[in-house]
Structure formats: structure tokens, C-alpha cells
Design a protein around this motif. Sequence first.
Motif, PDB file in Angstrom:
ATOM      1  N   ALA A 236      -4.186   8.698  -1.016  1.00  0.00           N
ATOM      2  CA  ALA A 236      -3.455   9.933  -1.561  1.00  0.00           C
ATOM      3  C   ALA A 236      -4.351  10.711  -2.835  1.00  0.00           C
ATOM      4  N   ALA A 237      -3.937  11.871  -2.902  1.00  0.00           N
ATOM      5  CA  ALA A 237      -4.497  12.822  -3.738  1.00  0.00           C
ATOM      6  C   ALA A 237      -3.400  13.752  -4.392  1.00  0.00           C
ATOM      7  N   ARG A 238      -3.532  13.721  -5.723  1.00  0.00           N
ATOM      8  CA  ARG A 238      -2.638  14.599  -6.558  1.00  0.00           C
ATOM      9  C   ARG A 238      -3.459  15.967  -7.194  1.00  0.00           C
TER      10      ARG A 238
ATOM     11  N   LYS B  40       3.233  19.611  -9.143  1.00  0.00           N
ATOM     12  CA  LYS B  40       2.046  18.575  -8.543  1.00  0.00           C
ATOM     13  C   LYS B  40       2.663  18.463  -7.304  1.00  0.00           C
ATOM     14  N   LEU B  41       1.445  18.273  -6.325  1.00  0.00           N
ATOM     15  CA  LEU B  41       1.514  17.801  -4.998  1.00  0.00           C
ATOM     16  C   LEU B  41       0.702  16.669  -4.734  1.00  0.00           C
ATOM     17  N   VAL B  42       1.161  15.702  -3.992  1.00  0.00           N
ATOM     18  CA  VAL B  42       0.582  14.514  -3.494  1.00  0.00           C
ATOM     19  C   VAL B  42       0.661  14.469  -2.190  1.00  0.00           C
ATOM     20  N   TYR B  43      -0.810  14.406  -1.653  1.00  0.00           N
ATOM     21  CA  TYR B  43      -0.924  14.680  -0.107  1.00  0.00           C
ATOM     22  C   TYR B  43      -1.402  13.034   0.145  1.00  0.00           C
ATOM     23  N   ALA B  44      -0.815  12.437   1.235  1.00  0.00           N
ATOM     24  CA  ALA B  44      -0.770  11.051   1.488  1.00  0.00           C
ATOM     25  C   ALA B  44      -1.122  10.889   2.707  1.00  0.00           C
ATOM     26  N   THR B  45      -1.972   9.725   3.305  1.00  0.00           N
ATOM     27  CA  THR B  45      -1.942   9.272   4.789  1.00  0.00           C
ATOM     28  C   THR B  45      -2.186   7.807   4.739  1.00  0.00           C
ATOM     29  N   CYS B  46      -1.735   7.414   5.961  1.00  0.00           N
ATOM     30  CA  CYS B  46      -2.040   5.746   6.271  1.00  0.00           C
ATOM     31  C   CYS B  46      -3.293   5.852   7.021  1.00  0.00           C
ATOM     32  N   SER B  47      -4.119   6.615   6.784  1.00  0.00           N
ATOM     33  CA  SER B  47      -5.398   6.455   7.541  1.00  0.00           C
ATOM     34  C   SER B  47      -6.849   5.897   6.607  1.00  0.00           C
ATOM     35  N   LEU B  48      -7.583   5.565   7.241  1.00  0.00           N
ATOM     36  CA  LEU B  48      -8.734   5.368   6.410  1.00  0.00           C
ATOM     37  C   LEU B  48     -10.036   6.600   6.557  1.00  0.00           C
ATOM     38  N   LEU B  49      -9.659   7.119   7.616  1.00  0.00           N
ATOM     39  CA  LEU B  49     -10.774   8.438   7.818  1.00  0.00           C
ATOM     40  C   LEU B  49     -10.899   9.191   6.985  1.00  0.00           C
ATOM     41  N   PRO B  50     -11.929   9.587   6.296  1.00  0.00           N
ATOM     42  CA  PRO B  50     -12.330  10.418   5.357  1.00  0.00           C
ATOM     43  C   PRO B  50     -11.918  11.739   5.886  1.00  0.00           C
TER      44      PRO B  50
ATOM     45  N   GLY C 141       0.960  -1.203  -0.040  1.00  0.00           N
ATOM     46  CA  GLY C 141       0.070   0.017  -0.008  1.00  0.00           C
ATOM     47  C   GLY C 141       0.840   1.282  -0.060  1.00  0.00           C
ATOM     48  N   SER C 142       1.677   1.384   0.876  1.00  0.00           N
ATOM     49  CA  SER C 142       2.852   2.358   0.889  1.00  0.00           C
ATOM     50  C   SER C 142       3.578   2.574  -0.678  1.00  0.00           C
ATOM     51  N   GLN C 143       3.880   1.325  -1.036  1.00  0.00           N
ATOM     52  CA  GLN C 143       4.607   1.798  -2.409  1.00  0.00           C
ATOM     53  C   GLN C 143       3.708   2.172  -3.617  1.00  0.00           C
ATOM     54  N   SER C 144       2.244   2.101  -3.321  1.00  0.00           N
ATOM     55  CA  SER C 144       1.252   2.797  -4.248  1.00  0.00           C
ATOM     56  C   SER C 144       1.265   4.293  -4.267  1.00  0.00           C
TER      57      SER C 144
ATOM     58  N   ARG D  68       7.741  18.451  -8.008  1.00  0.00           N
ATOM     59  CA  ARG D  68       6.743  17.548  -7.382  1.00  0.00           C
ATOM     60  C   ARG D  68       7.094  17.892  -5.712  1.00  0.00           C
ATOM     61  N   VAL D  69       5.830  17.627  -5.072  1.00  0.00           N
ATOM     62  CA  VAL D  69       6.006  17.565  -3.590  1.00  0.00           C
ATOM     63  C   VAL D  69       5.112  16.470  -2.986  1.00  0.00           C
ATOM     64  N   LEU D  70       5.682  15.663  -2.162  1.00  0.00           N
ATOM     65  CA  LEU D  70       4.957  14.762  -1.579  1.00  0.00           C
ATOM     66  C   LEU D  70       4.841  14.972   0.107  1.00  0.00           C
ATOM     67  N   VAL D  71       3.700  15.029   0.499  1.00  0.00           N
ATOM     68  CA  VAL D  71       3.200  15.407   1.727  1.00  0.00           C
ATOM     69  C   VAL D  71       2.603  14.079   2.346  1.00  0.00           C
ATOM     70  N   ASP D  72       3.512  13.312   2.772  1.00  0.00           N
ATOM     71  CA  ASP D  72       3.138  11.897   3.717  1.00  0.00           C
ATOM     72  C   ASP D  72       2.934  12.395   4.897  1.00  0.00           C
ATOM     73  N   ALA D  73       1.715  12.876   4.990  1.00  0.00           N
ATOM     74  CA  ALA D  73       1.368  13.501   6.231  1.00  0.00           C
ATOM     75  C   ALA D  73       1.238  12.892   7.690  1.00  0.00           C
ATOM     76  N   PRO D  74       1.771  13.229   8.753  1.00  0.00           N
ATOM     77  CA  PRO D  74       1.388  12.614  10.038  1.00  0.00           C
ATOM     78  C   PRO D  74      -0.361  12.410  10.111  1.00  0.00           C
ATOM     79  N   CYS D  75      -0.507  11.398  10.651  1.00  0.00           N
ATOM     80  CA  CYS D  75      -1.954  10.845  10.769  1.00  0.00           C
ATOM     81  C   CYS D  75      -2.365   9.935  11.809  1.00  0.00           C
ATOM     82  N   SER D  76      -3.507   9.571  11.818  1.00  0.00           N
ATOM     83  CA  SER D  76      -4.009   8.675  13.025  1.00  0.00           C
ATOM     84  C   SER D  76      -3.146   7.360  12.670  1.00  0.00           C
ATOM     85  N   GLY D  77      -2.930   6.882  11.706  1.00  0.00           N
ATOM     86  CA  GLY D  77      -2.274   5.752  11.384  1.00  0.00           C
ATOM     87  C   GLY D  77      -3.267   4.408  11.610  1.00  0.00           C
ATOM     88  N   LEU D  78      -4.334   4.758  11.203  1.00  0.00           N
ATOM     89  CA  LEU D  78      -5.315   3.599  11.423  1.00  0.00           C
ATOM     90  C   LEU D  78      -5.255   2.555  10.493  1.00  0.00           C
TER      91      LEU D  78
END
Length: 365
Positions: free
Chosen positions: A359-361, A312-322, A177-180, A261-271
Amino acid sequence: MAQAFKANPKWGKRDRGFVAESVWEVVRWYRALGFVAGSEDTRSLLAAAWRRQGFDLPDWWQWAGEGVDEMAKRESMLASQSRAVRESVPDWLDSLGESELGERWDAELSALNLRAPVFLRVNRLMATKEEVVSWLGDEGVEVAEVDGASDALVLPLGKILPKRLVQDGRVEIQDAGSQSVVPLLGVEPGMRVVDACAGAGGKTLQLASAMQGSGEILALDVVGRKLSELKKRAGRAGVRNVRMEEWGKDTLKSRIGWADRVLVDAPCSGLGTLRRQPDLKWRLSPEAIEETRDLQERLIENCLEFLNPEGKLVYATCSLLPSENERQIADLLARDSRWELEAELKISPSETGWDGFYAARLGMR
């Protein structure tokens, strides 16, 4: 566990494995085991976990809860308990998951309680996937390819990669999932890229591989020791185009408009990573998640300033919460009409068997 292993250096590999598995099973199933055992005493929880695994409990193991026969009866009663008890999560977290995900929460929560296999990412700066599979096979390590993740390999469930092979550099341990996330950036050799929340650098190294070692990657983090770990990993992976910096007061100001390009692999709940971090559900709090959402909002807005007009910027988290994912992007677009959503990625643990990611671009209109 680290302290226990250090205090008992004579424990062998099997002993250490047994201790580690026992601890993580209790952490993962804390509430369910407490119900089955009729006690939340540590020795009772362990007894319930071992009974579940089919072990005969030794006479010398004493605990305060129910006996083995009564635990078997209470195990059959577990299905009638609340989902929070059955799936072993705090009540507030169960309510939050249901409120944000609705009917999906049942399937996702069950998937997040499964044990996770070890996924590897092929470092194409050093070898092809075919060469890595052959090398691992010669080392006695069985792997399989992963549909939907071009550079991913997966070990059989319960197997780990020997430390000496981890240190080799030809592969990195990284969930599929992280690799995607990185492919969504569409990086090319020669680009300037910012990894704004690099941490220990899993995605930073993946970016370097995707860029064929060419261009510039600026890896940023607020925690210097994480960047020190990235430096070690980059060295063994043959990565030479990454510069590491701690965030400072002039970090953004000095690089406005610098990046493609910018990747924001943001701090999140980690759920989305509870399979690998079951202790996380006991460490989280509603207040902490709310604070994290505020940080995510600030990060997106600030990091957009790194981009040049074509960037382009990609915002990403390892959370499931909308509320940490889609809503953050929707709120930004509502506030700032200069940007548009170009692509979106949602990875469901229940559908893929991977960690959960979003993730969203974003690009300029």
C-alpha cells in the motif's frame, strides 16, 4: 466441491472436511505430487497426497501412477527437482517471481504454500476487542491477539468460525495483512471517503468502523452482485454510512474534488493470497497480469480526481510483484509532479505469516 457436496447430502462434517482438504492439497501441490506419483491422473495425485499425510491407502483405491513404496523414494528425490516443481507453480510464474523479487522469492514462495489460519477483525461499532474475546470464549472458540494488527484476532490453525458466529456482526473474517491497509488512510469521523474497488466490502466495513459510523463512504465496484453482498454484510455489522454504487460513465465526473480520502484496492495478480487461493496460480497467465497492470495505472490516475486539495489516496494490492506496486507509484510520480509519496507499506508473508500486501499513500505537494 460445492457440486460434490450438493450431490452427496448424506456426507457428514468430517466427510466434507476430508474431501475439501484433499482437493485443496492436490491443487496446492499439483506439480510436486505429480512428480512423486509419476502421474498427473487425479486418482494418482490423491494417492500421493494421502500418503504424504500418513494415511493407509485402501486396497480398493486404484491409481495409474507409482506404488506407495516407490512414491516414498520419489518424495526423497523431490529436493533435486526445480523450484517450480518443488514448490508447485507454473514455470513462467517462478521465472516472473525470481525476476521481480530476486532472492526474496524463495522465502515468499515457501510461505505462500503454507496453510493460512483464519484471522478475524473486531467490529468496534458493536463491541470492544475484550468483549469479543469473552463472547467467543463463551461460544467455545479459542482466539489469540495478533501483534501489529490492533483489531485482529486469529484462530488456531485448522479451526474455522462457525457460520452462526460469522453472521453475528461482531467480527468479520479478514486477514491481518488486509486489515493493515485501512489505517494508512488516516480516516476520521465525518470524512467523505471513496472505496473505489469495494468488492464484497471487507475494507469498506473496516473504514466504517474506523470512522465510528460517522461521515460518508461511497463504495464502488463494476460488479453489482459484489455490492449486494456488501449490503448484507453492512446490515449485520450495524453500518449505516455506506452508499453503494456500480461504476458508471458519470461516476467520476459527478464527484470530482468530493472526497477527503480515496482507497484504490486495485485488481491485481493476487499472488500475496496464494495460501488461501492455491488455484489462483493455475488460473493466472502472463497476459492477464499485463492487462491488470494497465488497469491499475488507469485506476490510480482516474481516482485521484475524486480528491479535494487536502485529500489523500491509498493505492493497495494483494500482490508481491513490484511491477504492480512500487513501480506503479514511481511511474505515476514521474508523469505527474503534483503528487508525492507520503507513506508506504509492504507486508511479507514469510516475515509475518499474513497474506502479502502493498500500500502507498499519496498526497498533493
